[in-house]
Write an enzyme that holds these catalytic residues in place. Structure first.
Site, short mmCIF file in Angstrom:
data_model
loop_
_atom_site.label_atom_id
_atom_site.label_comp_id
_atom_site.label_asym_id
_atom_site.label_seq_id
_atom_site.Cartn_x
_atom_site.Cartn_y
_atom_site.Cartn_z
CG ASP A 9 -12.16 -30.65 8.52
OD1 ASP A 9 -13.30 -30.42 9.02
OD2 ASP A 9 -12.10 -31.06 7.18
CG ASP A 11 -17.63 -34.38 7.21
OD1 ASP A 11 -17.51 -35.57 7.07
OD2 ASP A 11 -18.06 -33.78 8.09
CD GLU A 55 -26.20 -24.81 9.15
OE1 GLU A 55 -26.20 -25.90 9.04
OE2 GLU A 55 -26.01 -24.38 10.48
CG HIS A 82 -29.51 -32.09 9.58
ND1 HIS A 82 -28.97 -32.13 10.70
CD2 HIS A 82 -28.53 -32.39 8.63
CE1 HIS A 82 -27.56 -32.34 10.52
NE2 HIS A 82 -27.41 -32.38 9.26
CE LYS A 85 -25.85 -35.83 6.00
NZ LYS A 85 -25.14 -35.20 6.60
C1 XBP Z 1 -18.15 -30.61 6.88
C2 XBP Z 1 -19.54 -30.01 6.49
C3 XBP Z 1 -20.57 -30.89 6.87
C4 XBP Z 1 -21.19 -32.04 6.39
C5 XBP Z 1 -22.62 -32.37 6.56
O1 XBP Z 1 -17.73 -29.94 7.64
O2 XBP Z 1 -19.93 -28.99 5.79
O3 XBP Z 1 -21.84 -29.77 6.79
O4 XBP Z 1 -21.23 -31.98 4.99
O5 XBP Z 1 -22.72 -32.82 7.98
P1 XBP Z 1 -16.14 -30.42 8.12
P2 XBP Z 1 -23.92 -32.27 8.70
O6 XBP Z 1 -15.19 -30.42 7.06
O7 XBP Z 1 -15.84 -28.98 8.87
O8 XBP Z 1 -16.02 -31.55 9.06
O9 XBP Z 1 -25.15 -32.93 7.98
O10 XBP Z 1 -24.07 -33.18 9.97
O11 XBP Z 1 -24.15 -30.79 9.14
MG MG Z 2 -13.74 -30.60 5.91
#
Ligand code: XBP
Ligand code: MG
Length: 253
Positions: A9, A11, A55, A82, A85
């Site tokens: 993963d 983030d 979302e 988005h 962003k």
């Molecule tokens: C993390 C998320 C993402 C980011 C935002 O996902 O939920 O939505 O917060 O990214 P993961 P975007 O931990 O699975 O990587 O704005 O590009 O959607």
């Molecule tokens: Mg994550």
């Protein structure tokens, strides 16, 4: 079957991107678009229950802005917000603002040297992943990963297992060949749903999540001389996660 691949993963797992990265970029996009919406640190924690930026914006409007009247072109508005962003977020990353979490660089380098295959399975936008890897890890770091499965590539985002299944299909691997790395309950649901043994490293936003079924739950991957905290799992006497430990966990589980 010996361990063949690691699937990460992004983030919260590779880097602490949410509070000082994504959140700030959302707020910059709102301001630039003339909206007075502001996601403070606490509110953002609640919004993180929904994965995916588009979302998340919809969820906010629906559940936190009860009086807001959606314009007819709301879908376009969300898409445009988005996009703005993502521009702010990747600009922030290009300043090298967000470092890898403890032990991440070390483990990735070690995994590469030991011939393990590597992939990414994330909800975030592909541009965000390549920017983070390039500016916070190494110029060529995107090439370290055989597959980068990201964003809208599958319609059902985490906690659905689809993004992990997509990555494994691309690599022609079974779940039994791989280990996954996650930081959140939604992420763990996704990886476990795909049949993957999963190591969890927590962060401030996910510390109280339910991680039932994880191989181990740690503060971070740890470093030599800077041991991680262990909340569950058997580190076999080590203070940090390395490839031999991953192989032991994989064999046993
Ligand atoms: C993390 C998320 C993402 C980011 C935002 O996902 O939920 O939505 O917060 O990214 P993961 P975007 O931990 O699975 O990587 O704005 O590009 O959607
Ligand atoms: Mg994550």
């Amino acid at each position: 079957m010996a361990l063949q691949a690691l699937i990460f993963d992004v983030d919260g797992t590779l880097a602490d991107t949410e509070r000082d990265g994504h959140r700030v970029a959302f707020n910059l996009a709102f301001r630039e678009s003339g909206l007075d919406w502001d996601w403070d640190v606490e509110l953002y924690g609640k919004l993180l229950t929904v994965t995916g930026g588009k979302e998340r914006i919809r969820y906010y409007v629906e559940y936190f802005l009860k009086d807001y009247v959606m314009p007819a072109n709301f879908d376009d508005m969300v898409a445009s917000l988005h996009k703005t962003k993502t521009r702010h977020y990747t600009e922030m990353l290009s300043g090298g603002l967000i470092p890898m979490r403890p032990g991440v660089r070390r483990l990735l380098e070690e995994a590469r040297q030991s011939g393990l295959r590597m992939a990414i399975a994330t909800t975030t936008t592909p541009d965000n992943v390549t920017a983070l890897l390039k500016y916070s890890l190494a110029e060529d770091a995107a090439d370290w990963f055989e597959v980068i499965a990201a964003g809208d590539i599958v319609p059902a985002k985490k906690p659905a297992p689809d993004i992990y299944l997509w990555a494994m299909k691309k690599m022609n691997l079974d779940p039994a060949d791989c280990l996954a790395f996650e930081d959140s309950e939604n992420g763990l649901k996704s990886s476990l749903g795909a049949g993957l043994k999963t190591l969890v490293t927590i962060n401030d936003y996910t510390a109280d999540h339910d991680f039932e079924g994880a191989l181990a739950v740690l503060s971070d991957l740890g470093e030599p001389g800077n041991a991680c905290q262990v909340f569950s799992g058997d580190m076999r006497g080590r203070g940090y996660v390395d490839v031999p430990l991953l192989r032991q966990w994989h064999e046993k589980a």
